[in-house]
Motif scaffolding. Structure first.
Motif, PDB file in Angstrom:
ATOM      1  N   ARG A  84       0.836  -1.208   0.000  1.00  0.00           N
ATOM      2  CA  ARG A  84       0.000   0.000   0.000  1.00  0.00           C
ATOM      3  C   ARG A  84       0.866   1.252   0.000  1.00  0.00           C
ATOM      4  O   ARG A  84       0.527   2.254  -0.630  1.00  0.00           O
ATOM      5  N   ALA A  85       1.979   1.211   0.724  1.00  0.00           N
ATOM      6  CA  ALA A  85       2.883   2.368   0.749  1.00  0.00           C
ATOM      7  C   ALA A  85       3.474   2.626  -0.632  1.00  0.00           C
ATOM      8  O   ALA A  85       3.600   3.781  -1.061  1.00  0.00           O
ATOM      9  N   ARG A  86       3.830   1.545  -1.349  1.00  0.00           N
ATOM     10  CA  ARG A  86       4.381   1.726  -2.701  1.00  0.00           C
ATOM     11  C   ARG A  86       3.350   2.374  -3.612  1.00  0.00           C
ATOM     12  O   ARG A  86       3.677   3.263  -4.405  1.00  0.00           O
ATOM     13  N   ARG A  87       2.083   1.924  -3.520  1.00  0.00           N
ATOM     14  CA  ARG A  87       1.053   2.539  -4.364  1.00  0.00           C
ATOM     15  C   ARG A  87       0.849   4.001  -4.003  1.00  0.00           C
ATOM     16  O   ARG A  87       0.679   4.860  -4.868  1.00  0.00           O
ATOM     17  N   ALA A  88       0.877   4.293  -2.698  1.00  0.00           N
ATOM     18  CA  ALA A  88       0.669   5.679  -2.265  1.00  0.00           C
ATOM     19  C   ALA A  88       1.810   6.586  -2.700  1.00  0.00           C
ATOM     20  O   ALA A  88       1.618   7.798  -2.857  1.00  0.00           O
ATOM     21  N   GLY A  89       2.992   6.000  -2.916  1.00  0.00           N
ATOM     22  CA  GLY A  89       4.142   6.805  -3.288  1.00  0.00           C
ATOM     23  C   GLY A  89       4.350   6.972  -4.775  1.00  0.00           C
ATOM     24  O   GLY A  89       5.288   7.661  -5.187  1.00  0.00           O
ATOM     25  N   PRO A  91       3.748   8.421  -8.566  1.00  0.00           N
ATOM     26  CA  PRO A  91       3.342   9.763  -9.020  1.00  0.00           C
ATOM     27  C   PRO A  91       1.856   9.855  -9.352  1.00  0.00           C
ATOM     28  O   PRO A  91       1.206  10.858  -9.036  1.00  0.00           O
ATOM     29  N   SER A  92       1.321   8.841 -10.024  1.00  0.00           N
ATOM     30  CA  SER A  92      -0.114   8.845 -10.345  1.00  0.00           C
ATOM     31  C   SER A  92      -0.814   7.874  -9.407  1.00  0.00           C
ATOM     32  O   SER A  92      -0.940   6.677  -9.689  1.00  0.00           O
ATOM     33  N   ARG A  93      -1.243   8.372  -8.264  1.00  0.00           N
ATOM     34  CA  ARG A  93      -1.825   7.524  -7.229  1.00  0.00           C
ATOM     35  C   ARG A  93      -3.166   6.965  -7.677  1.00  0.00           C
ATOM     36  O   ARG A  93      -3.988   7.659  -8.274  1.00  0.00           O
ATOM     37  N   ARG A  94      -3.395   5.692  -7.350  1.00  0.00           N
ATOM     38  CA  ARG A  94      -4.647   5.020  -7.653  1.00  0.00           C
ATOM     39  C   ARG A  94      -4.968   4.092  -6.495  1.00  0.00           C
ATOM     40  O   ARG A  94      -4.087   3.701  -5.717  1.00  0.00           O
ATOM     41  N   PRO A 119     -14.369  14.890  -8.137  1.00  0.00           N
ATOM     42  CA  PRO A 119     -13.076  15.520  -8.440  1.00  0.00           C
ATOM     43  C   PRO A 119     -12.020  15.303  -7.368  1.00  0.00           C
ATOM     44  O   PRO A 119     -10.827  15.449  -7.637  1.00  0.00           O
ATOM     45  N   GLN A 120     -12.441  14.942  -6.165  1.00  0.00           N
ATOM     46  CA  GLN A 120     -11.475  14.729  -5.087  1.00  0.00           C
ATOM     47  C   GLN A 120     -11.119  13.260  -4.882  1.00  0.00           C
ATOM     48  O   GLN A 120     -10.323  12.931  -4.006  1.00  0.00           O
ATOM     49  N   ALA A 121     -11.709  12.386  -5.701  1.00  0.00           N
ATOM     50  CA  ALA A 121     -11.492  10.950  -5.519  1.00  0.00           C
ATOM     51  C   ALA A 121     -10.364  10.447  -6.415  1.00  0.00           C
ATOM     52  O   ALA A 121     -10.186  10.923  -7.539  1.00  0.00           O
ATOM     53  N   LEU A 122      -9.616   9.480  -5.919  1.00  0.00           N
ATOM     54  CA  LEU A 122      -8.571   8.857  -6.719  1.00  0.00           C
ATOM     55  C   LEU A 122      -9.185   7.871  -7.722  1.00  0.00           C
ATOM     56  O   LEU A 122     -10.244   7.293  -7.456  1.00  0.00           O
ATOM     57  N   PRO A 123      -8.540   7.659  -8.858  1.00  0.00           N
ATOM     58  CA  PRO A 123      -9.028   6.646  -9.801  1.00  0.00           C
ATOM     59  C   PRO A 123      -9.005   5.259  -9.169  1.00  0.00           C
ATOM     60  O   PRO A 123      -8.169   4.971  -8.308  1.00  0.00           O
ATOM     61  N   LEU A 124      -9.928   4.410  -9.616  1.00  0.00           N
ATOM     62  CA  LEU A 124     -10.020   3.041  -9.117  1.00  0.00           C
ATOM     63  C   LEU A 124      -9.580   2.056 -10.192  1.00  0.00           C
ATOM     64  O   LEU A 124     -10.068   2.103 -11.323  1.00  0.00           O
ATOM     65  N   ASP A 125      -8.686   1.159  -9.827  1.00  0.00           N
ATOM     66  CA  ASP A 125      -8.386  -0.003 -10.653  1.00  0.00           C
ATOM     67  C   ASP A 125      -9.161  -1.187 -10.085  1.00  0.00           C
ATOM     68  O   ASP A 125      -9.206  -1.370  -8.858  1.00  0.00           O
ATOM     69  N   VAL A 126      -9.763  -1.984 -10.949  1.00  0.00           N
ATOM     70  CA  VAL A 126     -10.576  -3.114 -10.508  1.00  0.00           C
ATOM     71  C   VAL A 126      -9.751  -4.393 -10.604  1.00  0.00           C
ATOM     72  O   VAL A 126      -9.167  -4.692 -11.639  1.00  0.00           O
ATOM     73  N   GLN A 127      -9.702  -5.127  -9.493  1.00  0.00           N
ATOM     74  CA  GLN A 127      -9.014  -6.414  -9.467  1.00  0.00           C
ATOM     75  C   GLN A 127     -10.069  -7.509  -9.288  1.00  0.00           C
ATOM     76  O   GLN A 127     -10.696  -7.619  -8.238  1.00  0.00           O
ATOM     77  N   PHE A 128     -10.274  -8.307 -10.328  1.00  0.00           N
ATOM     78  CA  PHE A 128     -11.272  -9.363 -10.272  1.00  0.00           C
ATOM     79  C   PHE A 128     -10.667 -10.625  -9.657  1.00  0.00           C
ATOM     80  O   PHE A 128      -9.488 -10.928  -9.859  1.00  0.00           O
TER      81      PHE A 128
END
Length: 294
Positions: A84-89, A91-94, A119-128
């Motif tokens: 989770r820390a790697r994702r948060a770090g 440049p384009s956080r998701r 507009p304040q929400a981060l993009p979501l990637d879907v993991q099935f």
């Protein structure tokens, strides 16, 4: 006693799983003497023997059994924190949303639309994933939030918000004698000799004994139903598991299925909290649309 190190716990868990120091050393990519020394040092620091040496290898002592139960989730939590820390770090956080393939399609689409319009929400990637994998994705840090089902999924260690509660339906082959019924009961489906219940793998990968087919994916399960080999009971909204060869019949006394949005109880992320709020909004939109078309 000093704080235990992640490396020590990983060594200990590997030896406990292999029940043999030599095999554990091979698995860890190291030689046996330093692994044996690390285990002895760990026992000295804890002040208790963790293993009993036997002619065949090692066995856990009562102290080792307790440590193994605590070490596995501790290591998983450390790995999850790193992911989770790697994702948060980046440049384009998701954020990553885990969902069960084939389930809650309308709700998932509504959530993606609401999240995308915020507009304040981060993009979501879907993991099935397959049945029960959403909990594993949350625990190992592969996902930040998940759509899960109370009744089916293990929600231990997660905070949840209920999104929708619905009736369950039996998915039958169109040719089956029960397919013409307007409704069914749980008793109608119990021990059908021609449609034995499918068997999912347990945590260790083995299957319980029984006459039903062994399955490992929902696509496989859907095809087995179409072939007249088994029957499944699923939430009414799981339409992608309903093929033209299937018939969905309400099971009136089956437990209601509640879809929830779940996230790790330890999370303090405002971004995850925003996904939860948007999931609640999406569920309300889906419920409103269903009410208008009812």
């Amino acid at each position: 006693m000093d704080d235990l190190e992640t490396r020590e716990l990983r060594y200990f868990v590997t030896v406990a799983e292999e029940q043999h120091v030599g095999r554990a050393a091979v698995r860890l990519g190291m030689s046996q003497p330093p692994l044996s020394r690390a285990i002895r040092q760990l026992e000295l620091r804890i002040g208790a023997a963790l293993f009993e040496r036997t002619p065949r290898g090692v066995e856990l002592t009562p102290a080792g059994t307790v440590l193994l139960a605590e070490a596995r989730p501790a290591l998983a939590a450390m790995a999850a924190a790193g992911r989770r820390a790697r994702r948060a770090g980046t440049p384009s956080r998701r954020l990553v949303l885990a969902v069960k393939a084939g389930a809650d399609h309308e709700l998932l689409q509504a959530l993606l639309d609401v999240q995308g319009a915020d507009p304040q929400a981060l993009p979501l990637d879907v993991q099935f994933g397959e049945v029960h994998e959403q909990a594993a994705f949350l625990r190992d840090g592969s996902a930040d939030v998940a759509l899960m089902h109370r009744t089916y999924d293990d929600l231990t260690g997660f905070d949840t918000e209920d999104l929708r509660t619905e009736q369950q339906v039996a998915i039958l082959p169109r040719s089956h004698r029960l397919a013409a019924r307007a409704s069914l009961s749980v008793a109608d489906l119990r021990d059908l000799p021609d449609l034995p219940a499918a068997r999912w793998p347990r945590v260790d990968g083995t299957y319980a004994d029984g006459p039903g087919p062994e399955v490992h994916s929902q696509a496989q399960l859907a095809q087995l139903v179409a072939l007249g080999r088994t029957v499944i009971v699923i939430p009414r909204s799981s339409r992608t598991l309903q093929w033209p060869e299937h018939v969905a019949v309400p099971v009136l006394d089956a437990p209601l299925a509640t879809t929830v949005v779940a996230w790790p109880a330890t999370s303090t992320s405002p971004d995850v909290a925003r996904v939860v709020r948007n999931a609640v909004r999406a569920a309300a939109l889906v419920a409103g649309a269903e009410a208008r078309t009812a």
